[in-house]
Design a protein around this motif. Structure first.
Motif, short mmCIF file in Angstrom:
data_model
loop_
_atom_site.label_atom_id
_atom_site.label_comp_id
_atom_site.label_asym_id
_atom_site.label_seq_id
_atom_site.Cartn_x
_atom_site.Cartn_y
_atom_site.Cartn_z
N TRP A 152 5.31 7.65 -36.17
CA TRP A 152 5.70 8.54 -35.08
C TRP A 152 5.13 9.93 -35.29
CZ3 TRP A 152 11.58 7.16 -34.70
CH2 TRP A 152 11.72 5.93 -34.08
N GLY A 153 4.98 10.34 -36.53
CA GLY A 153 4.43 11.66 -36.83
C GLY A 153 5.31 12.81 -36.39
N LEU A 154 6.60 12.54 -36.22
CA LEU A 154 7.52 13.58 -35.76
C LEU A 154 8.53 13.86 -36.87
CD1 LEU A 154 8.04 15.25 -33.17
CD2 LEU A 154 9.70 13.52 -32.52
N SER A 155 8.35 14.97 -37.54
CA SER A 155 9.27 15.33 -38.62
C SER A 155 10.56 15.88 -38.04
CB SER A 155 8.62 16.38 -39.51
OG SER A 155 8.51 17.60 -38.81
N ASP A 156 11.56 16.02 -38.91
CA ASP A 156 12.83 16.63 -38.48
C ASP A 156 12.59 18.02 -37.91
OD1 ASP A 156 14.80 14.79 -38.75
OD2 ASP A 156 15.57 15.56 -40.65
N ALA A 157 11.76 18.80 -38.59
CA ALA A 157 11.50 20.17 -38.15
C ALA A 157 10.88 20.20 -36.76
CB ALA A 157 10.59 20.88 -39.15
N SER A 158 9.91 19.35 -36.52
CA SER A 158 9.27 19.36 -35.20
C SER A 158 10.19 18.82 -34.12
CB SER A 158 7.94 18.60 -35.24
OG SER A 158 8.12 17.29 -35.68
N PHE A 159 11.04 17.84 -34.46
CA PHE A 159 11.99 17.34 -33.47
C PHE A 159 12.98 18.43 -33.07
CE2 PHE A 159 16.05 15.57 -32.19
CZ PHE A 159 15.67 14.71 -31.18
#
Length: 130
Positions: free
Chosen positions: A39-46
């Motif tokens: 997904w390439g979506l880290s917690d920070a970016s989410f």
């Protein structure tokens, strides 16, 4: 039907999504690390992405609500929830453990959802009396 009702409902839904994310993602990441990498979506970016939806929706909901009910405490409660969510999204990843960050996010999301619920009810009362 006042527009603030719909904005508050969307804001409550977004807060709920944030809570589910904060509680579910650590489990999913622990169980399915390949999916998290794909997904390439880290917690920070989410969390940063969620701010782009939460902040404008909340500001609109509380602005319309305040116009109807004049409840400063409701707006301040919502502002506190937004401020904590923003702080965690922008700085929490660098300062805290994942567990602490998750707890603070959940508490802030519940705080914000509570403020929107109170806003929703106050608007309904204000319109019922007018």
């Amino acid at each position: 039907m006042p527009i603030s009702k719909y904005v508050d409902q969307v804001a409550i839904a977004l807060s709920t999504i944030c809570i589910v994310h904060c509680l579910a993602v650590p489990v999913l990441v622990a169980m399915l690390p390949v999916v998290a990498l794909t997904w390439g979506l880290s917690d920070a970016s989410f969390h940063t992405l969620m701010l782009w939806f939460v902040v404008p929706t909340s500001v609109l909901g509380f602005a319309f609500g305040y116009h109807a009910h004049r409840g400063k405490a409701i707006v301040l409660l919502g502002a506190a929830g937004i401020a904590v969510l923003a702080f965690v999204a922008l700085r929490g990843h660098d300062l805290w453990s994942t567990r602490t960050e998750t707890v603070v996010n959940v508490v802030a999301s519940v705080l914000l959802a509570t403020a929107h619920w109170r806003n929703f009810r106050a608007v309904r009362r204000a319109h019922a009396h007018s």
